[in-house]
Design a protein around this motif. Structure first.
Motif, PDB file in Angstrom:
ATOM      1  N   ASP A   1       0.847  -1.188   0.000  1.00 30.99           N
ATOM      2  CA  ASP A   1       0.000   0.000   0.000  1.00 30.99           C
ATOM      3  C   ASP A   1       0.883   1.239   0.000  1.00 30.99           C
ATOM      4  O   ASP A   1       0.617   2.204  -0.694  1.00 30.99           O
ATOM      5  CB  ASP A   1      -0.917  -0.003   1.229  1.00 30.99           C
ATOM      6  CG  ASP A   1      -1.883  -1.172   1.192  1.00 30.99           C
ATOM      7  OD1 ASP A   1      -2.492  -1.393   0.132  1.00 30.99           O
ATOM      8  OD2 ASP A   1      -2.004  -1.877   2.210  1.00 30.99           O
ATOM      9  N   LYS A   2       1.927   1.202   0.832  1.00 33.44           N
ATOM     10  CA  LYS A   2       2.876   2.313   0.905  1.00 33.44           C
ATOM     11  C   LYS A   2       4.285   1.738   0.866  1.00 33.44           C
ATOM     12  O   LYS A   2       4.567   0.724   1.509  1.00 33.44           O
ATOM     13  CB  LYS A   2       2.686   3.097   2.210  1.00 33.44           C
ATOM     14  CG  LYS A   2       1.306   3.717   2.359  1.00 33.44           C
ATOM     15  CD  LYS A   2       1.139   4.930   1.457  1.00 33.44           C
ATOM     16  CE  LYS A   2      -0.284   5.497   1.603  1.00 33.44           C
ATOM     17  NZ  LYS A   2      -0.453   6.730   0.805  1.00 33.44           N
ATOM     18  N   LEU A   3       5.134   2.434   0.135  1.00 33.74           N
ATOM     19  CA  LEU A   3       6.520   1.983   0.009  1.00 33.74           C
ATOM     20  C   LEU A   3       7.450   3.032   0.613  1.00 33.74           C
ATOM     21  O   LEU A   3       7.351   4.216   0.286  1.00 33.74           O
ATOM     22  CB  LEU A   3       6.862   1.776  -1.475  1.00 33.74           C
ATOM     23  CG  LEU A   3       8.312   1.403  -1.813  1.00 33.74           C
ATOM     24  CD1 LEU A   3       8.697   0.065  -1.198  1.00 33.74           C
ATOM     25  CD2 LEU A   3       8.509   1.350  -3.330  1.00 33.74           C
ATOM     26  N   ILE A   4       8.302   2.585   1.508  1.00 35.90           N
ATOM     27  CA  ILE A   4       9.388   3.437   2.000  1.00 35.90           C
ATOM     28  C   ILE A   4      10.645   2.955   1.290  1.00 35.90           C
ATOM     29  O   ILE A   4      11.048   1.798   1.437  1.00 35.90           O
ATOM     30  CB  ILE A   4       9.575   3.295   3.528  1.00 35.90           C
ATOM     31  CG1 ILE A   4       8.302   3.674   4.280  1.00 35.90           C
ATOM     32  CG2 ILE A   4      10.797   4.104   3.994  1.00 35.90           C
ATOM     33  CD1 ILE A   4       8.127   5.128   4.585  1.00 35.90           C
ATOM     34  N   LEU A   5      11.237   3.843   0.509  1.00 35.35           N
ATOM     35  CA  LEU A   5      12.409   3.468  -0.279  1.00 35.35           C
ATOM     36  C   LEU A   5      13.629   4.148   0.333  1.00 35.35           C
ATOM     37  O   LEU A   5      13.721   5.372   0.367  1.00 35.35           O
ATOM     38  CB  LEU A   5      12.184   3.924  -1.730  1.00 35.35           C
ATOM     39  CG  LEU A   5      13.234   3.553  -2.768  1.00 35.35           C
ATOM     40  CD1 LEU A   5      13.443   2.055  -2.842  1.00 35.35           C
ATOM     41  CD2 LEU A   5      12.810   4.100  -4.138  1.00 35.35           C
ATOM     42  N   SER A   6      14.516   3.339   0.848  1.00 36.79           N
ATOM     43  CA  SER A   6      15.720   3.872   1.501  1.00 36.79           C
ATOM     44  C   SER A   6      16.926   3.100   0.977  1.00 36.79           C
ATOM     45  O   SER A   6      17.588   2.364   1.709  1.00 36.79           O
ATOM     46  CB  SER A   6      15.587   3.721   3.025  1.00 36.79           C
ATOM     47  OG  SER A   6      16.653   4.368   3.682  1.00 36.79           O
ATOM     48  N   PRO A   7      17.200   3.258  -0.314  1.00 38.78           N
ATOM     49  CA  PRO A   7      18.160   2.363  -0.961  1.00 38.78           C
ATOM     50  C   PRO A   7      19.605   2.818  -0.848  1.00 38.78           C
ATOM     51  O   PRO A   7      20.511   2.095  -1.237  1.00 38.78           O
ATOM     52  CB  PRO A   7      17.715   2.424  -2.432  1.00 38.78           C
ATOM     53  CG  PRO A   7      17.231   3.840  -2.596  1.00 38.78           C
ATOM     54  CD  PRO A   7      16.635   4.235  -1.273  1.00 38.78           C
TER      55      PRO A   7
ATOM     56  N   ALA B   1      18.747  10.368   8.154  1.00 43.84           N
ATOM     57  CA  ALA B   1      17.997   9.216   7.620  1.00 43.84           C
ATOM     58  C   ALA B   1      17.089   8.634   8.697  1.00 43.84           C
ATOM     59  O   ALA B   1      15.921   8.311   8.458  1.00 43.84           O
ATOM     60  CB  ALA B   1      18.971   8.155   7.099  1.00 43.84           C
ATOM     61  N   ASN B   2      17.621   8.525   9.918  1.00 49.65           N
ATOM     62  CA  ASN B   2      16.863   7.971  11.039  1.00 49.65           C
ATOM     63  C   ASN B   2      15.670   8.866  11.378  1.00 49.65           C
ATOM     64  O   ASN B   2      14.541   8.392  11.546  1.00 49.65           O
ATOM     65  CB  ASN B   2      17.815   7.818  12.239  1.00 49.65           C
ATOM     66  CG  ASN B   2      17.104   7.550  13.556  1.00 49.65           C
ATOM     67  OD1 ASN B   2      16.762   8.501  14.271  1.00 49.65           O
ATOM     68  ND2 ASN B   2      16.883   6.290  13.881  1.00 49.65           N
ATOM     69  N   SER B   3      15.899  10.164  11.467  1.00 52.61           N
ATOM     70  CA  SER B   3      14.817  11.083  11.842  1.00 52.61           C
ATOM     71  C   SER B   3      13.748  11.176  10.764  1.00 52.61           C
ATOM     72  O   SER B   3      12.553  11.141  11.050  1.00 52.61           O
ATOM     73  CB  SER B   3      15.374  12.495  12.088  1.00 52.61           C
ATOM     74  OG  SER B   3      16.238  12.502  13.189  1.00 52.61           O
ATOM     75  N   THR B   4      14.186  11.326   9.521  1.00 53.02           N
ATOM     76  CA  THR B   4      13.207  11.510   8.455  1.00 53.02           C
ATOM     77  C   THR B   4      12.449  10.214   8.169  1.00 53.02           C
ATOM     78  O   THR B   4      11.326  10.260   7.669  1.00 53.02           O
ATOM     79  CB  THR B   4      13.881  12.024   7.168  1.00 53.02           C
ATOM     80  OG1 THR B   4      14.964  11.162   6.828  1.00 53.02           O
ATOM     81  CG2 THR B   4      14.402  13.443   7.360  1.00 53.02           C
ATOM     82  N   ALA B   5      13.034   9.072   8.512  1.00 52.47           N
ATOM     83  CA  ALA B   5      12.326   7.794   8.366  1.00 52.47           C
ATOM     84  C   ALA B   5      11.021   7.836   9.158  1.00 52.47           C
ATOM     85  O   ALA B   5       9.970   7.385   8.696  1.00 52.47           O
ATOM     86  CB  ALA B   5      13.201   6.644   8.873  1.00 52.47           C
ATOM     87  N   LYS B   6      11.089   8.418  10.341  1.00 59.17           N
ATOM     88  CA  LYS B   6       9.924   8.443  11.224  1.00 59.17           C
ATOM     89  C   LYS B   6       8.858   9.388  10.675  1.00 59.17           C
ATOM     90  O   LYS B   6       7.662   9.093  10.725  1.00 59.17           O
ATOM     91  CB  LYS B   6      10.379   8.842  12.624  1.00 59.17           C
ATOM     92  CG  LYS B   6      11.374   7.812  13.214  1.00 59.17           C
ATOM     93  CD  LYS B   6      12.080   8.330  14.441  1.00 59.17           C
ATOM     94  CE  LYS B   6      13.064   7.292  14.979  1.00 59.17           C
ATOM     95  NZ  LYS B   6      13.789   7.776  16.170  1.00 59.17           N
ATOM     96  N   THR B   7       9.303  10.528  10.140  1.00 58.49           N
ATOM     97  CA  THR B   7       8.350  11.451   9.519  1.00 58.49           C
ATOM     98  C   THR B   7       7.683  10.797   8.315  1.00 58.49           C
ATOM     99  O   THR B   7       6.478  10.924   8.108  1.00 58.49           O
ATOM    100  CB  THR B   7       9.076  12.727   9.048  1.00 58.49           C
ATOM    101  OG1 THR B   7       9.895  13.194  10.108  1.00 58.49           O
ATOM    102  CG2 THR B   7       8.088  13.802   8.646  1.00 58.49           C
ATOM    103  N   ALA B   8       8.491  10.112   7.527  1.00 62.84           N
ATOM    104  CA  ALA B   8       7.965   9.473   6.320  1.00 62.84           C
ATOM    105  C   ALA B   8       6.938   8.401   6.672  1.00 62.84           C
ATOM    106  O   ALA B   8       5.911   8.272   5.999  1.00 62.84           O
ATOM    107  CB  ALA B   8       9.108   8.886   5.498  1.00 62.84           C
ATOM    108  N   VAL B   9       7.199   7.650   7.726  1.00 63.77           N
ATOM    109  CA  VAL B   9       6.248   6.603   8.132  1.00 63.77           C
ATOM    110  C   VAL B   9       4.931   7.231   8.577  1.00 63.77           C
ATOM    111  O   VAL B   9       3.847   6.781   8.178  1.00 63.77           O
ATOM    112  CB  VAL B   9       6.852   5.703   9.241  1.00 63.77           C
ATOM    113  CG1 VAL B   9       5.772   4.819   9.864  1.00 63.77           C
ATOM    114  CG2 VAL B   9       7.982   4.851   8.684  1.00 63.77           C
ATOM    115  N   THR B  10       5.001   8.304   9.376  1.00 70.36           N
ATOM    116  CA  THR B  10       3.735   8.925   9.816  1.00 70.36           C
ATOM    117  C   THR B  10       2.970   9.491   8.621  1.00 70.36           C
ATOM    118  O   THR B  10       1.739   9.440   8.600  1.00 70.36           O
ATOM    119  CB  THR B  10       3.944  10.073  10.844  1.00 70.36           C
ATOM    120  OG1 THR B  10       4.651  11.139  10.228  1.00 70.36           O
ATOM    121  CG2 THR B  10       4.694   9.604  12.064  1.00 70.36           C
ATOM    122  N   ALA B  11       3.702  10.022   7.651  1.00 68.30           N
ATOM    123  CA  ALA B  11       3.027  10.578   6.466  1.00 68.30           C
ATOM    124  C   ALA B  11       2.414   9.468   5.629  1.00 68.30           C
ATOM    125  O   ALA B  11       1.270   9.567   5.179  1.00 68.30           O
ATOM    126  CB  ALA B  11       4.019  11.390   5.635  1.00 68.30           C
ATOM    127  N   ALA B  12       3.184   8.386   5.441  1.00 68.17           N
ATOM    128  CA  ALA B  12       2.703   7.289   4.597  1.00 68.17           C
ATOM    129  C   ALA B  12       1.466   6.630   5.206  1.00 68.17           C
ATOM    130  O   ALA B  12       0.546   6.240   4.498  1.00 68.17           O
ATOM    131  CB  ALA B  12       3.824   6.270   4.399  1.00 68.17           C
TER     132      ALA B  12
END
Lengths: 101, 101, 431, 150
Positions: free
Chosen positions: C128-134, C336-347
């Motif tokens: 449904d949602k993809l977090i891409l952190s390649p 990367a660690n901080s923005t991962a959390k923002t991205a998850v809440t947004a997604a």
């Protein structure tokens, strides 16, 4: 383009002053606290010489933060970080950490 | 003054555009913001087959280790010379040739 | 009709038509979503852990080719002899224990419209949602002659991988002849971990000072300045005398070509520098999976919405970590660690009912070890403004400058805080 | 030392940079000594905005070495070419940065050098053409002190 964006950012740093979002409203303590985990431990429980933030006394937290901002408390890096936060955000962090067990 | 560094193609056809890069390691001390005595170049000249094709007059805002990149229409016999002149009148030169076909 | 080829079943689908295909026996709850994360590094692992803790109804799948993660941070300490590879290698067991479905495979292709990812094994994962952190890709041959084969002679050691690159660099350092020359080629911005090359120079010098004190380090840089420059140069002068020579682009420091066979670095103006060993950190761009999916712009990096980190070029794909571009925040593990959390809440905002973080504030803390008990740092705080994310004025900055005689305690403290940072952030990824 | 054509091309690609949009010179408030310096160059001529592309970083890590490429739209023919390009600082201790002299032996009116900026500021570029007219443009670069920037 990248350079134009950087230019815009640079102008924002020097001219825009404090953004409206920082002036008040309900800051999200839970999200604000996330970045702190990068040093204070994954669950804010402290790490080596770095302090445990769980259950931190609300008033003491506000006092410590104000002292960091004013360079009146010994610090290596917290003084530099503390100055980037608004009063509402600091209050939200104090609420959040004091509520943790 | 140090040895100039020049970058040119080995060969080119008559009329072809060639890129020329030059670098001279030099501190370019203006004497304005430090106690060090002034030590500045005044002019750079690039000649092709004896004729000036590109030049630069240095002023205080010219950076240390002056570097130039410019584009010349290659002409036979392809003899290039580059001269940096100091404010004290001394100069340093380099000569290069490009095989023109 | 949607084919449902997931290797294993994870959670239910939001769409009713697809839900009919799901096997009822392993449904967790109604209306949960499937969060797929590609990349198990600072961005991806942090996202996975955060999502499991804060969104227990969402199924989380993490795709990462490596079966354990070797961090880039603290890799330089291996060169300095202060850490072993095992100290910076992390297991995914902690994430598994939290319920993350960790799949060790390589994501091969993203079908953004179809919301599915094909793996190297041929398996297909729907999301449904993809977090891409390649992470990054290395631009092979951007420095002429520097390709994958050349990296076996001149290691880059700029991604963790299986640890072989950093181990090779350490082995070369140990085998350096007495009085030998170590060359480094450092790229122009933007690249992963801006202070990393200079910490590396410091740690190489730290090793050589004890093992090979007449050796030389020649650091060729395609830039004119670098992160924490004053602090590093001060430390180098205090600790290593004249062992280190840093050559900026204006001093012909840009390396254009390498000749691994003859161990040569060739500069912009054609100077041939003979080295006994070389560390080439090549120019970079976003990892191929992001570029192949059409998410990157001409810069090779992925522009994103600064509020949600959703890729500008595709919806429901949030790109975090070093692969994105367009904010003034550095390509650091911390960000990367901080923005991962923002991205998850947004997604997950829509499907979870928990709001996205609309007024994010970030800070970056970047420690470097310049020597034994000698830590230095730079910090910056960032917040969302009208023009996207911007550095907050009058905050952040580097460690206090000053002679070691008066700063010894600060440097020692910052070295200890750096160690605590490493333990904390890796816990926040993997525990 | 010579380069093969191949390494030449890759070098150019590696140093490719993006272009920043010029700022309108007319919008700038120039100090007296900068204005005097500009007027010396103009000698009563009225410069036109445009026709100049400036490629420089919006943020420079090191103000002592700010790379600057200047491109003037010109055929560089015998009868229509750029004769000089002047760079002027607005907030340095002295306004002069340097002056290029160009000839029709150049294939294009494109030059690169590195300049010094004492602090964040605008800098002006004036291009003199063979017909006696003058073009002008300006750009702004911020100077940071080695932060952990991208």
């Amino acid at each position: 383009m990248m350079r134009q964006k950087l230019l815009a950012a640079a102008v924002a740093i020097t001219c825009a002053g404090w953004p409206l979002t920082a002036l008040g409203g309900d800051a999200d303590g839970h999200m604000l606290a996330q970045a702190c985990a990068g040093c204070h431990g994954a669950d804010w429980g402290g790490q080596g010489p770095i302090s445990d933030l769980r259950g931190y006394d609300h008033e003491a937290f506000l006092r410590a933060w104000a002292e960091f901002q004013a360079d009146e408390r010994p610090a290596t890096i917290m003084n530099r970080i503390a100055r980037g936060y608004s009063e509402a955000e600091i209050a939200a962090l104090a609420d959040y950490f004091s509520s943790l067990e | 003054m140090s040895t100039p560094r020049i970058r040119l193609p080995e060969s080119a056809s008559e009329g072809e555009e060639i890129e020329i890069r030059t670098l001279l390691t030099h501190p370019m001390i203006t004497g304005v913001s430090s106690d060090d005595p002034r030590d500045m170049l005044t002019r750079f000249e690039a000649r092709m087959n004896g004729e000036t094709v590109f030049a630069y007059d240095f002023a205080n805002g010219s950076a240390a280790n002056p570097t130039f990149i410019f584009f010349v229409r290659a002409a036979a016999p392809g003899e290039f010379s580059f001269t940096w002149t100091h404010e004290d009148g001394q100069s340093v030169s380099a000569e290069e040739s490009v095989r023109i076909s | 009709m949607t084919r449902f080829l997931t290797r294993r079943q994870f959670g239910t689908l939001v769409s009713a038509s697809a839900a009919t295909l799901a096997m009822p026996g392993i449904l967790r709850a109604e209306n949960t979503g499937r969060l797929l994360i590609i990349g198990g590094g600072f961005g991806g692992a942090s996202a996975a852990r955060f999502a499991r803790i804060n969104y227990p109804d969402v199924s989380v799948t993490l795709v990462e080719p490596q079966t354990s993660f070797v961090t880039c941070p603290y890799g330089n300490l291996i060169l300095g002899g202060k850490r072993a590879l095992s100290d910076i290698t992390h297991s995914y067991d902690g994430l598994r224990a939290r319920g993350v479905d960790v799949i060790h495979d390589r994501a091969q292709e993203i079908d953004a419209d179809g919301h599915r990812v094909t793996l190297a094994s041929g398996d297909v994962l729907d999301y449904d949602k993809l977090i891409l952190s390649p992470g990054i890709g290395l631009r092979w041959n951007a420095i002429e002659g520097y390709d994958e084969a050349a990296s076996e002679v001149f290691p880059h050691a700029w991604w963790g991988g299986d640890g072989s690159q950093i181990s090779l660099l350490r082995a070369q350092l140990e085998a350096l002849p007495e009085g030998g020359v170590v060359g480094l080629a450092i790229p122009d911005n933007p690249f992963r971990c801006p202070p990393g090359p200079y910490e590396r120079i410091s740690m190489i010098a730290h090793h050589l000072k004890q093992a090979n004190p007449t050796a030389k380090i020649l650091a060729f840089d395609a830039k004119e300045g670098f992160a924490k420059q004053g602090l590093f140069e001060n430390a180098w002068a205090e600790l290593y005398g004249d062992m280190i020579e840093w050559i900026p682009a204006s001093g012909d420091g840009r390396i254009m070509r390498v000749d691994p066979g003859n161990k040569l670095f060739i500069s912009e103006f054609g100077e041939e520098h003979s080295v006994d060993m070389g560390n080439v950190i090549p120019p970079q761009y976003a990892a191929s999976i992001a570029r192949d999916a059409g998410l990157a712009n001409d810069s090779g990096w992925v522009p994103v919405d600064p509020r949600t980190f959703e890729a500008e070029a595709a919806s429901d794909i949030h790109v975090i970590g070093d692969a994105n571009i367009g904010t003034p925040m550095p390509k650091s593990g911390y960000i990367a660690n901080s923005t991962a959390k923002t991205a998850v809440t947004a997604a997950l905002a829509e499907m979870s009912g928990r709001p996205a973080w609309d007024d994010p504030v970030y800070f970056n803390t970047c420690y470097s070890h310049a020597g034994e008990d000698y830590g230095i740092s730079v910090a910056a705080t960032f917040r969302l403004s009208e023009d996207g994310i911007a550095a907050t004025p009058d905050s952040g900055g580097v460690s206090l400058q000053g002679d070691l005689s008066e700063m010894a305690r600060t440097r020692r403290l910052e070295a200890r805080y750096a160690d605590a940072w490493y333990d904390s952030i890796t816990d926040d990824m993997f525990s | 030392m010579r380069f093969s054509r191949r390494s030449f091309v890759s070098g150019a690609a590696a140093s490719a940079a993006l272009v920043i949009l010029p700022i309108r010179v007319a919008a700038l408030d120039l100090s007296d000594d900068v204005a005097a310096h500009v007027n010396d160059i103009l000698g009563g001529r009225d410069p036109r905005e445009g026709g100049i592309e400036l490629d420089a970083p919006a943020v420079a890590e090191n103000g002592a070495q700010v790379p600057l490429t200047i491109r003037v739209d010109s055929p560089m023919s015998e009868h229509d070419h750029v004769t000089a390009i002047h760079i002027i600082a607005t907030a340095n201790p002295a306004p002069g940065i340097g002056s290029f002299h160009l000839t029709p032996h150049l294939t294009r009116a494109e030059v690169f050098t590195r300049i010094r900026l004492a602090e964040e500021q605008e800098y002006l570029v004036l291009a003199e053409l063979s017909d006696g007219s003058v073009l002008q443009a300006a750009a702004r670069t911020a100077v940071t002190q080695g932060g952990c920037v991208t």
